[in-house]
Design a protein around this motif. Structure first.
Motif, PDB file in Angstrom:
ATOM      1  N   UNK A  42       0.825  -1.208   0.000  1.00 39.49           N
ATOM      2  CA  UNK A  42       0.000   0.000   0.000  1.00 39.49           C
ATOM      3  C   UNK A  42       0.857   1.255   0.000  1.00 39.49           C
ATOM      4  N   UNK A  43       2.124   1.096   0.323  1.00 36.01           N
ATOM      5  CA  UNK A  43       3.067   2.218   0.350  1.00 36.01           C
ATOM      6  C   UNK A  43       3.643   2.511  -1.040  1.00 36.01           C
ATOM      7  N   UNK A  75      -3.776  -2.417   2.493  1.00 32.12           N
ATOM      8  CA  UNK A  75      -2.659  -1.955   1.657  1.00 32.12           C
ATOM      9  C   UNK A  75      -2.539  -2.739   0.357  1.00 32.12           C
ATOM     10  N   UNK A  76      -2.732  -4.055   0.456  1.00 32.99           N
ATOM     11  CA  UNK A  76      -2.608  -4.887  -0.755  1.00 32.99           C
ATOM     12  C   UNK A  76      -3.722  -4.558  -1.761  1.00 32.99           C
ATOM     13  N   UNK A  77      -4.922  -4.266  -1.270  1.00 33.83           N
ATOM     14  CA  UNK A  77      -6.018  -3.912  -2.186  1.00 33.83           C
ATOM     15  C   UNK A  77      -5.729  -2.569  -2.862  1.00 33.83           C
ATOM     16  N   UNK A  78      -5.180  -1.638  -2.077  1.00 32.08           N
ATOM     17  CA  UNK A  78      -4.818  -0.327  -2.643  1.00 32.08           C
ATOM     18  C   UNK A  78      -3.800  -0.512  -3.763  1.00 32.08           C
ATOM     19  N   UNK A  79      -2.778  -1.311  -3.484  1.00 31.51           N
ATOM     20  CA  UNK A  79      -1.714  -1.541  -4.472  1.00 31.51           C
ATOM     21  C   UNK A  79      -2.284  -2.214  -5.717  1.00 31.51           C
ATOM     22  N   UNK A  81      -5.327  -1.987  -6.875  1.00 29.51           N
ATOM     23  CA  UNK A  81      -6.090  -0.968  -7.614  1.00 29.51           C
ATOM     24  C   UNK A  81      -5.167  -0.012  -8.373  1.00 29.51           C
ATOM     25  N   UNK A  82      -4.078   0.380  -7.742  1.00 31.28           N
ATOM     26  CA  UNK A  82      -3.140   1.297  -8.397  1.00 31.28           C
ATOM     27  C   UNK A  82      -2.504   0.637  -9.621  1.00 31.28           C
ATOM     28  N   UNK A  83      -2.162  -0.619  -9.474  1.00 26.29           N
ATOM     29  CA  UNK A  83      -1.556  -1.330 -10.612  1.00 26.29           C
ATOM     30  C   UNK A  83      -2.555  -1.443 -11.761  1.00 26.29           C
ATOM     31  N   UNK A  84      -3.812  -1.732 -11.438  1.00 26.81           N
ATOM     32  CA  UNK A  84      -4.829  -1.812 -12.498  1.00 26.81           C
ATOM     33  C   UNK A  84      -4.951  -0.476 -13.223  1.00 26.81           C
ATOM     34  N   UNK A  85      -4.960   0.593 -12.437  1.00 27.13           N
ATOM     35  CA  UNK A  85      -5.095   1.940 -13.011  1.00 27.13           C
ATOM     36  C   UNK A  85      -3.891   2.283 -13.899  1.00 27.13           C
ATOM     37  N   UNK A  86      -2.701   1.944 -13.422  1.00 22.81           N
ATOM     38  CA  UNK A  86      -1.500   2.214 -14.227  1.00 22.81           C
ATOM     39  C   UNK A  86      -1.481   1.376 -15.503  1.00 22.81           C
TER      40      UNK A  86
END
Ligand code: FES
Length: 140
Positions: A42-43, A75-79, A81-86
């Motif tokens: 998540x960081x 944190x893992x869900x945030x990461x 989601x960020x990877x999907x968006x990128x």
């Protein structure tokens, strides 16, 4: 053939432990792997991933704890989601989205750690040879 440089963000709890076990057991994984240990995936801000590419990575892997296993709850869900968006952003500007990968892993899954990295390296080799073929086509 050169090994693709893969920046791998590992969380302190599960994926880094899996990497450590793989190393301790002398399991072989691709030479181009560069591990960056973070307290939690998540960081991992999107800028970190983009900077890795800017510094020469051919692929970026984010390895988080399995669902429900993150020590910081989400944190893992945030990461993820960020990877999907990128990936979506990469696709929209014509860069292969497969260069970013997110996966879930447990601390005792050193075998799986090796498998994920080997598969990812193979995927990147395929992308690079396709890129080289396209360049040759354009120049001829
Ligand atoms: Fe592992 Fe959050 S502590 S992903």
């Amino acid at each position: 053939m050169c090994e693709p440089v893969i920046v791998t963000f590992c969380c302190n709890h599960c994926s880094y432990e899996a990497a450590d076990r793989a190393g301790g057991a002398r399991k072989k994984y691709p030479e181009g792997v560069r591990i960056i240990k973070v307290p939690c995936t998540g960081r991992v801000e999107p800028e970190f991933i983009l900077k890795a590419f800017k510094c020469g990575a051919e692929g970026v892997l984010v390895l988080g704890c399995r669902p429900g296993g993150c020590h910081f709850k989400i944190g893992n869900y945030k990461a993820y989601g960020r990877c999907l968006l990128l990936r979506k952003t990469f696709r929209s500007v014509g860069i292969e989205e497969e260069r970013i990968r997110f996966d879930w892993i447990d601390a005792n899954e050193d075998e799986r750690f090796v498998k994920i990295l080997s598969e990812f390296a193979e995927k990147l080799r395929q992308l690079d040879s396709r890129l080289r073929r396209n360049r040759l086509d354009l120049s001829s």
